[in-house]
Design a protein around this motif. Structure first.
Motif, PDB file in Angstrom:
ATOM      1  N   VAL A 198       0.818  -1.207  -0.009  1.00  0.00           N
ATOM      2  CA  VAL A 198      -0.113   0.206   0.109  1.00  0.00           C
ATOM      3  C   VAL A 198       0.910   1.241   0.007  1.00  0.00           C
ATOM      4  CG1 VAL A 198      -1.792   1.153   1.036  1.00  0.00           C
ATOM      5  CG2 VAL A 198      -1.842  -1.083   1.169  1.00  0.00           C
ATOM      6  N   THR A 199       2.019   1.297   0.840  1.00  0.00           N
ATOM      7  CA  THR A 199       2.662   2.343   1.044  1.00  0.00           C
ATOM      8  C   THR A 199       3.344   2.621  -0.133  1.00  0.00           C
ATOM      9  OG1 THR A 199       2.915   2.023   3.394  1.00  0.00           O
ATOM     10  CG2 THR A 199       4.336   3.669   2.660  1.00  0.00           C
ATOM     11  N   GLN A 200       4.176   1.479  -0.676  1.00  0.00           N
ATOM     12  CA  GLN A 200       5.171   1.628  -1.839  1.00  0.00           C
ATOM     13  C   GLN A 200       4.088   2.281  -3.106  1.00  0.00           C
ATOM     14  OE1 GLN A 200       8.100   1.474  -1.692  1.00  0.00           O
ATOM     15  NE2 GLN A 200       8.921  -0.243  -0.703  1.00  0.00           N
ATOM     16  N   GLN A 201       2.853   1.837  -3.247  1.00  0.00           N
ATOM     17  CA  GLN A 201       2.333   2.101  -4.441  1.00  0.00           C
ATOM     18  C   GLN A 201       1.960   3.731  -4.403  1.00  0.00           C
ATOM     19  OE1 GLN A 201      -2.073   1.284  -5.614  1.00  0.00           O
ATOM     20  NE2 GLN A 201      -0.746  -0.453  -6.944  1.00  0.00           N
ATOM     21  N   SER A 202       1.397   4.146  -2.906  1.00  0.00           N
ATOM     22  CA  SER A 202       0.911   5.378  -2.832  1.00  0.00           C
ATOM     23  C   SER A 202       2.042   6.339  -3.013  1.00  0.00           C
ATOM     24  CB  SER A 202       0.383   5.541  -1.519  1.00  0.00           C
ATOM     25  OG  SER A 202       1.014   5.208  -0.494  1.00  0.00           O
ATOM     26  N   ASN A 203       3.279   5.828  -2.489  1.00  0.00           N
ATOM     27  CA  ASN A 203       4.635   6.728  -2.652  1.00  0.00           C
ATOM     28  C   ASN A 203       5.070   7.336  -4.023  1.00  0.00           C
ATOM     29  OD1 ASN A 203       4.619   6.898   0.193  1.00  0.00           O
ATOM     30  ND2 ASN A 203       6.305   5.458   0.255  1.00  0.00           N
ATOM     31  N   TYR A 204       4.904   6.168  -4.941  1.00  0.00           N
ATOM     32  CA  TYR A 204       5.396   6.551  -6.119  1.00  0.00           C
ATOM     33  C   TYR A 204       4.517   6.902  -7.632  1.00  0.00           C
ATOM     34  CZ  TYR A 204       9.858   4.430  -4.828  1.00  0.00           C
ATOM     35  OH  TYR A 204      11.000   4.369  -4.294  1.00  0.00           O
ATOM     36  N   VAL A 205       3.026   6.615  -7.027  1.00  0.00           N
ATOM     37  CA  VAL A 205       2.150   7.046  -8.079  1.00  0.00           C
ATOM     38  C   VAL A 205       2.021   8.618  -8.491  1.00  0.00           C
ATOM     39  CG1 VAL A 205      -0.493   7.700  -8.208  1.00  0.00           C
ATOM     40  CG2 VAL A 205       0.546   5.052  -7.764  1.00  0.00           C
ATOM     41  N   PRO A 206       2.360   9.642  -7.554  1.00  0.00           N
ATOM     42  CA  PRO A 206       2.410  10.927  -7.617  1.00  0.00           C
ATOM     43  C   PRO A 206       3.743  11.161  -8.812  1.00  0.00           C
ATOM     44  CG  PRO A 206       1.930  10.744  -5.403  1.00  0.00           C
ATOM     45  CD  PRO A 206       2.293   9.431  -5.940  1.00  0.00           C
ATOM     46  N   PHE A 207       4.813  10.457  -8.471  1.00  0.00           N
ATOM     47  CA  PHE A 207       6.011  10.646  -9.281  1.00  0.00           C
ATOM     48  C   PHE A 207       5.653  10.248 -10.854  1.00  0.00           C
ATOM     49  CE2 PHE A 207       7.760  10.560  -5.105  1.00  0.00           C
ATOM     50  CZ  PHE A 207       8.337  11.827  -5.150  1.00  0.00           C
ATOM     51  N   GLN A 208       4.961   9.008 -10.931  1.00  0.00           N
ATOM     52  CA  GLN A 208       4.687   8.451 -12.124  1.00  0.00           C
ATOM     53  C   GLN A 208       3.825   9.350 -12.895  1.00  0.00           C
ATOM     54  OE1 GLN A 208       3.537   4.646 -10.181  1.00  0.00           O
ATOM     55  NE2 GLN A 208       4.046   3.839 -12.268  1.00  0.00           N
ATOM     56  N   ALA A 209       2.707   9.794 -12.033  1.00  0.00           N
ATOM     57  CA  ALA A 209       1.988  10.850 -12.742  1.00  0.00           C
ATOM     58  C   ALA A 209       2.442  12.256 -13.281  1.00  0.00           C
ATOM     59  CB  ALA A 209       0.722  11.228 -11.903  1.00  0.00           C
ATOM     60  N   PHE A 210       3.426  12.734 -12.517  1.00  0.00           N
ATOM     61  CA  PHE A 210       4.354  13.750 -13.180  1.00  0.00           C
ATOM     62  C   PHE A 210       4.848  13.462 -14.561  1.00  0.00           C
ATOM     63  CE2 PHE A 210       4.855  15.730  -8.929  1.00  0.00           C
ATOM     64  CZ  PHE A 210       4.569  17.075  -9.067  1.00  0.00           C
ATOM     65  N   GLN A 211       5.592  12.340 -14.816  1.00  0.00           N
ATOM     66  CA  GLN A 211       5.782  12.045 -16.020  1.00  0.00           C
ATOM     67  C   GLN A 211       4.862  11.201 -16.801  1.00  0.00           C
ATOM     68  OE1 GLN A 211       9.908  10.718 -14.128  1.00  0.00           O
ATOM     69  NE2 GLN A 211      10.085  11.006 -16.297  1.00  0.00           N
ATOM     70  N   SER A 212       3.547  11.540 -16.697  1.00  0.00           N
ATOM     71  CA  SER A 212       2.594  11.095 -17.593  1.00  0.00           C
ATOM     72  C   SER A 212       1.601  12.271 -18.174  1.00  0.00           C
ATOM     73  CB  SER A 212       1.576   9.880 -17.101  1.00  0.00           C
ATOM     74  OG  SER A 212       2.256   8.797 -16.450  1.00  0.00           O
ATOM     75  N   ASP A 213       0.658  12.084 -19.059  1.00  0.00           N
ATOM     76  CA  ASP A 213      -0.229  12.833 -19.544  1.00  0.00           C
ATOM     77  C   ASP A 213      -1.389  13.068 -18.495  1.00  0.00           C
ATOM     78  OD1 ASP A 213      -1.991  14.487 -20.803  1.00  0.00           O
ATOM     79  OD2 ASP A 213      -2.296  13.186 -22.456  1.00  0.00           O
ATOM     80  N   ARG A 214      -1.551  14.288 -17.820  1.00  0.00           N
ATOM     81  CA  ARG A 214      -2.369  14.316 -16.549  1.00  0.00           C
ATOM     82  C   ARG A 214      -3.667  15.201 -17.173  1.00  0.00           C
ATOM     83  NH1 ARG A 214      -0.292  17.520 -12.772  1.00  0.00           N
ATOM     84  NH2 ARG A 214       1.734  18.041 -14.197  1.00  0.00           N
ATOM     85  N   HIS A 215      -3.731  15.508 -18.431  1.00  0.00           N
ATOM     86  CA  HIS A 215      -4.948  16.301 -19.033  1.00  0.00           C
ATOM     87  C   HIS A 215      -6.061  15.222 -18.984  1.00  0.00           C
ATOM     88  CE1 HIS A 215      -1.697  18.385 -20.943  1.00  0.00           C
ATOM     89  NE2 HIS A 215      -2.459  19.478 -20.609  1.00  0.00           N
TER      90      HIS A 215
END
Length: 593
Positions: free
Chosen positions: A348-365
């Motif tokens: 749970v913690t590992q996923q929640s920690n890295y999703v914001p960083f993944q989202a930063f390098q993805s199309d968030r539109h």
């Protein structure tokens, strides 16, 4: 007896007098608007205050990132450790009602002080000048801020270990409707929690960051005041379980006496073991079990052991009852399950920690061509949203269907529920790895949307692809974490339920430390090789490999958990207990004939 007079489950009045045959007036559902209202407002207040705290310390108090993070880490860690202290004081001296009341008031006062640091200019540093020179907080400003934190720690230490158990105390565990009420309460408790997290992570954080810090802190502070008002307004409805001295002392006594009598041989007839249960005990009577039999030696009655006229042991550090021994066994049986819960929280913690960083390098539109982008830090809300949608469906539709199929009151057992959650966490990590692999490949092989400052190129993959893995993890928490809380509440001795809740919270803290440790080991190990799995630029990293590794860890945890679940025996279903139940049923049938 007066209408609003409260009794604890053994019939003891609040003033300590005994009413042996009287039952508490369980209000159950009638008390829930006050209990859940208090819980919802309290979570909106505390989470709304703490979720954006690091940004506040950096921008308003001009702390550097390292100092701000250290303050937050110390604050959060102290809250978790403080919950153990709060649980001990609650179960030993004050009881859940008084501890919750004190904690709620302390939280409100702490949040009020934090709000004042934002609203009153003399309580925070002045703005940075035109040259960019930022003056840090003075000793007085820092002391006022820390004072607010101290009160919030006291509040969290009183609220966190008690609120879940206090709500469940309002239902009669001896009736079918009461037991079903307890099961539903655990589900609705987490429904309100996830709702509070979503509101705090979106609306309140937006007000704090984009409108005004003073207004952004005043909103949760007002909600905390409403939480206090709701809690005390329901006082006349509550069942209040009184403490009966330190439950930890009894546990230590059993261990000490069993060590002292380790050379003695257990009698062949179990009835020869000493067993005295005080008339005012709030703990349910437990049948003898055959596991951890070395502890049974604490109940061997020797010629040197003295017994009081009322049947109790004259010296409890030389002789313990089988009831005390079985209570210790209840705690020991739960500890292996607790370890499985800790390892589950790592995913749970590992996923929640890295999703914001993944989202930063993805199309968030949200819509192609539209300028609006979903903030990277908001994507974890999808996990909470899935849990919020699922819990009412599970409580009102799935459980009744499972009851008809399995003929069990809970639909499925609590251990089965936890097992389902661990399986879902494995699936979530596998999906996370596949999605990250696709995100990275698109970033490296196709035209991207630009460069993310401080990281790398932005993948053309939509960040909405992260929603399935987050939804799976939200459901996993709904099964495992909620199931673990309910298991601990039901399986611990009744006088240790606050300690049980604090143990679950400590498990979350341990998982956080382990998460940091694992990430650090992987980072150092892979950095010395050809590729750093956890490089800052995720396009140069292999985060998908890391997710696969966590999935393997959770798979091993599932095997470990299944072994523990196979060995586990629920409280009150001991070997001798089954025989006694069968004999009692036979006697009843004879009378009917």
């Amino acid at each position: 007896m007066e209408k609003n007079e409260k009794l604890v489950p053994n019939g003891t009045k609040e003033d300590g007098k005994v009413a042996a045959k009287n039952e508490p007036n369980y209000r159950g559902i009638k008390a829930m608007p006050f209990v859940l209202g208090n819980e919802t407002c309290e979570k909106l207040g505390t989470i709304g205050t703490s979720s954006n705290l690091s940004v506040y310390l950096s921008t308003v108090f001009h702390m550097n990132t390292m100092s701000a993070n250290n303050v937050i880490n110390i604050f959060n860690g102290t809250c978790y450790l403080g919950s153990l202290v709060g649980a001990f004081l609650c179960d030993t001296y004050f009881g859940r009602y008084k501890t919750l009341g004190l904690g709620s008031v302390a939280s409100f006062l702490g949040m009020l002080m934090l709000t004042l640091t934002a609203a009153i200019s003399t309580l925070h540093p002045t703005n940075c000048d035109n040259s960019g020179d930022c003056k840090g907080p003075s000793a007085g400003q820092m002391a006022f801020l820390v004072g607010g934190f101290v009160l919030m720690v006291i509040g969290a230490s009183g609220i966190r270990p008690c609120n879940l158990a206090f709500g469940a105390d309002q239902f009669n565990p001896n009736t079918e409707s009461g037991r079903r009420g307890i099961n539903s309460f655990f589900n609705w408790y987490y429904f309100t929690y996830t709702f509070a997290v979503m509101v705090s992570a979106t609306i309140i954080v937006y007000v704090q960051s984009d409108i005004s810090w003073s207004i952004g802190f005043a909103i949760p502070t007002s909600l905390m005041f409403l939480s206090c008002a709701l809690f005390f307004a329901g006082t006349w409805l509550y069942v209040k379980v009184l403490p009966q001295g330190s439950p930890m002392t009894s546990l230590v006594q059993v261990i000490v006496v069993s060590v002292k009598k380790r050379r003695l041989k257990l009698p062949g007839e179990p009835s020869l073991l000493f067993n005295h249960i005080p008339s005012n005990a709030i703990n349910s009577k437990l049948p003898r079990t055959n596991n951890f039999r070395f502890l049974d030696k604490a109940a061997i009655l020797t010629p040197e052991d003295k017994v009081n006229p009322d049947g109790s042991a004259a010296n409890k550090w030389k002789l313990c009852s089988i009831q005390q021994v079985e209570e210790v066994k209840c705690v020991l049986r739960v500890l292996p399950i607790w370890i499985a819960g800790v390892i589950f929280q790592i995913s749970v913690t590992q996923q929640s920690n890295y999703v914001p960083f993944q989202a930063f390098q993805s199309d968030r539109h949200l819509i192609k061509g539209n300028k609006f982008q979903i903030p990277a830090g908001t994507y974890n809300v999808f996990s909470m949203l899935a849990l919020t949608i699922w819990l009412p469906i599970y409580d009102r539709i799935i459980i009744p269907l499972l009851r008809r199929w399995t003929k069990k009151e809970d639909g499925i057992t609590l251990l089965q529920r936890m097992g389902v959650g661990i399986v879902l966490s494995i699936l979530s990590m596998l999906v996370s790895a596949l999605v990250e692999s696709r995100r990275r490949n698109l970033a490296l092989t196709r035209p991207t949307l630009g460069i993310q400052e401080g990281q790398g190129s932005i993948s053309s993959m939509s960040a909405l692809w992260f929603v399935p893995q987050l939804a799976l993890m939200g459901l996993a928490e709904g099964f495992t974490f909620i199931g673990e809380n309910e298991l601990f509440y039901k399986e611990f001795p009744e006088n240790m339920r606050s300690i049980a809740a604090s143990l679950v919270l400590c498990g979350v803290a341990v998982a956080s430390y382990l998460t940091s440790f694992i990430a650090e080991i992987v980072h150092k190990t892979t950095r010395s090789g050809t590729r750093d799995w956890l490089a800052q630029d995720l396009n140069k990293a292999r985060l998908d490999y890391f997710f696969y590794m966590v999935a393997v860890l959770e798979a091993l945890n599932l095997v470990y958990f299944l072994v523990c679940a196979k060995w586990y025996r629920y409280k009150g279903t001991g070997d001798l207990g089954k025989l006694e139940v069968a004999m009692e049923k036979l006697e009843t049938e004879k009378h009917l004939v």
